[in-house]
Design a protein around this motif. Structure first.
Motif, PDB file in Angstrom:
ATOM      1  N   PRO A 125     -11.638  -1.024  19.377  1.00  0.00           N
ATOM      2  CA  PRO A 125     -10.931  -0.214  18.370  1.00  0.00           C
ATOM      3  C   PRO A 125     -10.521   1.166  18.866  1.00  0.00           C
ATOM      4  N   GLU A 126     -11.185   1.671  19.908  1.00  0.00           N
ATOM      5  CA  GLU A 126     -10.816   2.988  20.433  1.00  0.00           C
ATOM      6  C   GLU A 126      -9.390   2.995  20.996  1.00  0.00           C
ATOM      7  N   LEU A 127      -8.892   1.802  21.361  1.00  0.00           N
ATOM      8  CA  LEU A 127      -7.531   1.724  21.909  1.00  0.00           C
ATOM      9  C   LEU A 127      -6.459   1.908  20.836  1.00  0.00           C
ATOM     10  N   ARG A 128      -6.842   1.830  19.570  1.00  0.00           N
ATOM     11  CA  ARG A 128      -5.873   2.007  18.480  1.00  0.00           C
ATOM     12  C   ARG A 128      -5.249   3.394  18.518  1.00  0.00           C
ATOM     13  N   TYR A 129      -5.939   4.338  19.155  1.00  0.00           N
ATOM     14  CA  TYR A 129      -5.446   5.717  19.177  1.00  0.00           C
ATOM     15  C   TYR A 129      -5.172   6.199  20.601  1.00  0.00           C
ATOM     16  N   LYS A 130      -5.068   5.253  21.506  1.00  0.00           N
ATOM     17  CA  LYS A 130      -4.733   5.597  22.890  1.00  0.00           C
ATOM     18  C   LYS A 130      -3.277   6.056  22.967  1.00  0.00           C
ATOM     19  N   ASP A 131      -3.030   7.069  23.743  1.00  0.00           N
ATOM     20  CA  ASP A 131      -1.666   7.587  23.898  1.00  0.00           C
ATOM     21  C   ASP A 131      -0.876   6.635  24.806  1.00  0.00           C
ATOM     22  N   PRO A 132       0.174   5.961  24.293  1.00  0.00           N
ATOM     23  CA  PRO A 132       0.954   5.039  25.130  1.00  0.00           C
ATOM     24  C   PRO A 132       1.540   5.702  26.367  1.00  0.00           C
ATOM     25  N   ALA A 133       1.725   7.022  26.311  1.00  0.00           N
ATOM     26  CA  ALA A 133       2.299   7.726  27.460  1.00  0.00           C
ATOM     27  C   ALA A 133       1.393   7.613  28.686  1.00  0.00           C
ATOM     28  N   LYS A 134       0.096   7.380  28.446  1.00  0.00           N
ATOM     29  CA  LYS A 134      -0.835   7.257  29.565  1.00  0.00           C
ATOM     30  C   LYS A 134      -0.722   5.912  30.270  1.00  0.00           C
ATOM     31  N   SER A 135       0.076   5.020  29.702  1.00  0.00           N
ATOM     32  CA  SER A 135       0.214   3.675  30.278  1.00  0.00           C
ATOM     33  C   SER A 135       1.560   3.431  30.946  1.00  0.00           C
ATOM     34  N   SER A 147       0.841  -1.190   0.000  1.00  0.00           N
ATOM     35  CA  SER A 147       0.000   0.000   0.000  1.00  0.00           C
ATOM     36  C   SER A 147       0.879   1.243   0.000  1.00  0.00           C
ATOM     37  N   SER A 148       0.372   2.282  -0.665  1.00  0.00           N
ATOM     38  CA  SER A 148       1.103   3.551  -0.701  1.00  0.00           C
ATOM     39  C   SER A 148       0.831   4.397   0.535  1.00  0.00           C
ATOM     40  N   LEU A 149      -0.132   3.956   1.334  1.00  0.00           N
ATOM     41  CA  LEU A 149      -0.458   4.691   2.554  1.00  0.00           C
ATOM     42  C   LEU A 149       0.648   4.524   3.595  1.00  0.00           C
ATOM     43  N   PRO A 150       0.863   5.531   4.429  1.00  0.00           N
ATOM     44  CA  PRO A 150       1.783   5.350   5.553  1.00  0.00           C
ATOM     45  C   PRO A 150       1.310   4.170   6.404  1.00  0.00           C
ATOM     46  N   GLU A 151       2.240   3.418   6.943  1.00  0.00           N
ATOM     47  CA  GLU A 151       1.862   2.193   7.657  1.00  0.00           C
ATOM     48  C   GLU A 151       0.898   2.432   8.829  1.00  0.00           C
ATOM     49  N   PRO A 152       1.091   3.455   9.651  1.00  0.00           N
ATOM     50  CA  PRO A 152       0.121   3.668  10.740  1.00  0.00           C
ATOM     51  C   PRO A 152      -1.297   3.884  10.208  1.00  0.00           C
ATOM     52  N   VAL A 153      -1.417   4.586   9.071  1.00  0.00           N
ATOM     53  CA  VAL A 153      -2.730   4.819   8.476  1.00  0.00           C
ATOM     54  C   VAL A 153      -3.283   3.512   7.923  1.00  0.00           C
ATOM     55  N   TYR A 154      -2.437   2.741   7.259  1.00  0.00           N
ATOM     56  CA  TYR A 154      -2.868   1.469   6.668  1.00  0.00           C
ATOM     57  C   TYR A 154      -3.406   0.518   7.739  1.00  0.00           C
ATOM     58  N   TYR A 155      -2.732   0.478   8.886  1.00  0.00           N
ATOM     59  CA  TYR A 155      -3.158  -0.429   9.956  1.00  0.00           C
ATOM     60  C   TYR A 155      -4.143   0.233  10.920  1.00  0.00           C
ATOM     61  N   SER A 156      -4.484   1.487  10.648  1.00  0.00           N
ATOM     62  CA  SER A 156      -5.460   2.229  11.444  1.00  0.00           C
ATOM     63  C   SER A 156      -5.107   2.257  12.931  1.00  0.00           C
ATOM     64  N   VAL A 157      -3.868   2.661  13.203  1.00  0.00           N
ATOM     65  CA  VAL A 157      -3.416   2.875  14.578  1.00  0.00           C
ATOM     66  C   VAL A 157      -2.658   4.190  14.622  1.00  0.00           C
ATOM     67  N   SER A 158      -2.531   4.761  15.797  1.00  0.00           N
ATOM     68  CA  SER A 158      -1.765   5.994  15.914  1.00  0.00           C
ATOM     69  C   SER A 158      -0.303   5.710  15.603  1.00  0.00           C
ATOM     70  N   GLU A 159       0.395   6.758  15.236  1.00  0.00           N
ATOM     71  CA  GLU A 159       1.810   6.594  14.910  1.00  0.00           C
ATOM     72  C   GLU A 159       2.600   6.109  16.120  1.00  0.00           C
ATOM     73  N   SER A 160       2.247   6.584  17.305  1.00  0.00           N
ATOM     74  CA  SER A 160       2.983   6.184  18.504  1.00  0.00           C
ATOM     75  C   SER A 160       2.759   4.699  18.820  1.00  0.00           C
ATOM     76  N   ILE A 161       1.533   4.218  18.653  1.00  0.00           N
ATOM     77  CA  ILE A 161       1.268   2.793  18.894  1.00  0.00           C
ATOM     78  C   ILE A 161       1.943   1.944  17.831  1.00  0.00           C
ATOM     79  N   PHE A 162       1.892   2.415  16.575  1.00  0.00           N
ATOM     80  CA  PHE A 162       2.565   1.679  15.501  1.00  0.00           C
ATOM     81  C   PHE A 162       4.050   1.508  15.816  1.00  0.00           C
ATOM     82  N   GLU A 163       4.703   2.591  16.204  1.00  0.00           N
ATOM     83  CA  GLU A 163       6.140   2.526  16.496  1.00  0.00           C
ATOM     84  C   GLU A 163       6.416   1.619  17.699  1.00  0.00           C
ATOM     85  N   LEU A 164       5.518   1.633  18.660  1.00  0.00           N
ATOM     86  CA  LEU A 164       5.687   0.811  19.859  1.00  0.00           C
ATOM     87  C   LEU A 164       5.616  -0.679  19.505  1.00  0.00           C
TER      88      LEU A 164
END
Length: 376
Positions: free
Chosen positions: A178-188, A1-18
């Motif tokens: 699915p709401e956890l896909r965009y949870k800020d990891p810093a809160k954990s 996919s040409s989409l950025p990976e976090p967008v493709y997997y529908s997660v925040s960039e911070s969760i994707f990197e984690l």
């Protein structure tokens, strides 16, 4: 996919990197697996006549859930209950029980005989446990609102099994939440310490020979195996029997972790021989060798072995530890010669300590250094 990976997997960039950081080879499969549609997992209620031992299908009468013939429980959660290895008549404490499926599963495995104490921080959530138990015909579940980090002294050493299904980041249940896909990891970031605090407290409720099960629904090692390792490093009385991480791609379940730990037992045996020709020292040495004891404890009026009698010689120096050969060479009177010879030949360590000093015996049982150790 040409989409950025976090967008493709529908997660925040911070969760994707984690996730990518923790699983550099598997992260794509893991994230893709959260999109896969899976059948609903249920647990049959064998306390009642139920046709759902093999699960449900498209013909299932969902009204039967209200009749208590089955309840919804993910396969990973069922494996966690299986790991508890409960039996009828046991006492089980579930310190973070809501919404209650693990407590229900344990009660069913116990054939509704024994005691299951289901706790949660929030009183209003416990109504879910109470109504669920009633629907399933379970009578041994009792509920209590309490903070799992706070010690209940009435429970010290009473439980055959303790379950710590601790609050976690939830980074293993993106499919269901699915709401956890965009949870800020810093809160954990504070969660591992909270989880460890719960585990430390809950461990005190386990009887000798009992099991402590720790579980989360996350894939982050700092909340899983790393946290268990932290606990075990400061609790030598527990040993890890097994641990498992379940993955959504390879196990087709929620992302889940559980560890099973056993609390070791300590037996203290004391007594005299009642025979004037065979000393208590010799009797203790002989029996300790017969039962394969870890050590022979000799309580005296002084806090160890000294170069001379410390009650008579103020210049006497205490040995922190010494060998049997050194004790013989220096003619130290650790105990009578027969007992000493038995321990030396049988490689039985002797710990000489002050029996009148309060707390010494407890320290020895905990593995702390007290008195003088005599060894080969």
């Amino acid at each position: 996919s040409s989409l950025p990976e976090p967008v493709y997997y529908s997660v925040s960039e911070s969760i994707f990197e984690l996730i990518k950081e923790q699983y550099p080879e598997e992260y794509k499969n893991i994230l893709e697996a959260f999109y896969e549609k899976r059948p609903v997992s249920v647990r049959a209620n064998t306390l009642k006549e139920t046709p759902y031992v093999d699960g449900v299908n498209e013909h299932t009468d969902m009204g039967d859930i209200e009749k208590g013939l089955f309840f919804v429980q993910d396969e990973a959660s069922q494996l966690c209950v299986e790991a508890l290895d409960v039996h009828a008549g046991m006492t089980v404490i579930d310190v973070c029980a809501c919404p209650g499926s693990k407590s229900f599963g344990a009660a069913i495995d116990m054939q509704n005989e024994g005691r299951v104490i289901a706790c949660d921080l929030h009183r209003n959530k416990l109504s879910l446990v109470e109504s669920g138990a009633s629907r399933l015909g379970i009578s041994i579940v009792e509920t209590l609102a309490r903070d799992a980090r706070d010690l209940n002294e009435e429970w010290l050493g009473i439980a055959d099994r303790v379950l710590c299904d601790v609050p976690c980041s939830g980074f293993g249940v993106f499919a269901k939440k699915p709401e956890l896909r965009y949870k800020d990891p810093a809160k954990s970031v504070a969660l591992p310490d909270i989880q460890l605090s719960i585990l430390n407290t809950a461990s005190l409720y386990v009887r000798s020979g009992g099991l402590l099960v720790y579980s989360t629904c996350t894939l982050l090692p700092e909340e899983n195996g790393e946290n268990v390792a932290r606990f075990l490093s400061s609790h030598p009385e527990f040993s890890l029997l097994r641990e498992r991480t379940l993955y959504p791609d390879t196990d087709a379940t929620d992302g889940f972790y559980f560890a099973v730990m056993e609390k070791g037992g300590v037996a203290l045996i004391a007594g005299g021989t009642g025979n004037p020709y065979f000393t208590t020292d010799s009797g203790a040495a002989l029996r300790s060798l017969e039962i394969g004891a870890d050590a022979l404890l000799k309580g005296t009026r002084v806090d160890g072995v000294y170069t001379a009698d410390p009650e008579k010689d103020p210049t006497a120096v205490k040995y922190e530890e010494l060998t049997f050969d050194k004790a013989i060479e220096d003619r130290l009177k650790v105990m009578d010669q027969t007992a000493f010879a038995l321990c030396r030949e049988g490689n039985m360590p002797i710990i000489v300590f002050d029996m009148n000093q309060k707390g010494n015996l407890t320290k020895l049982v905990k593995g702390e250094k007290v008195g003088t150790l005599v060894h080969v």
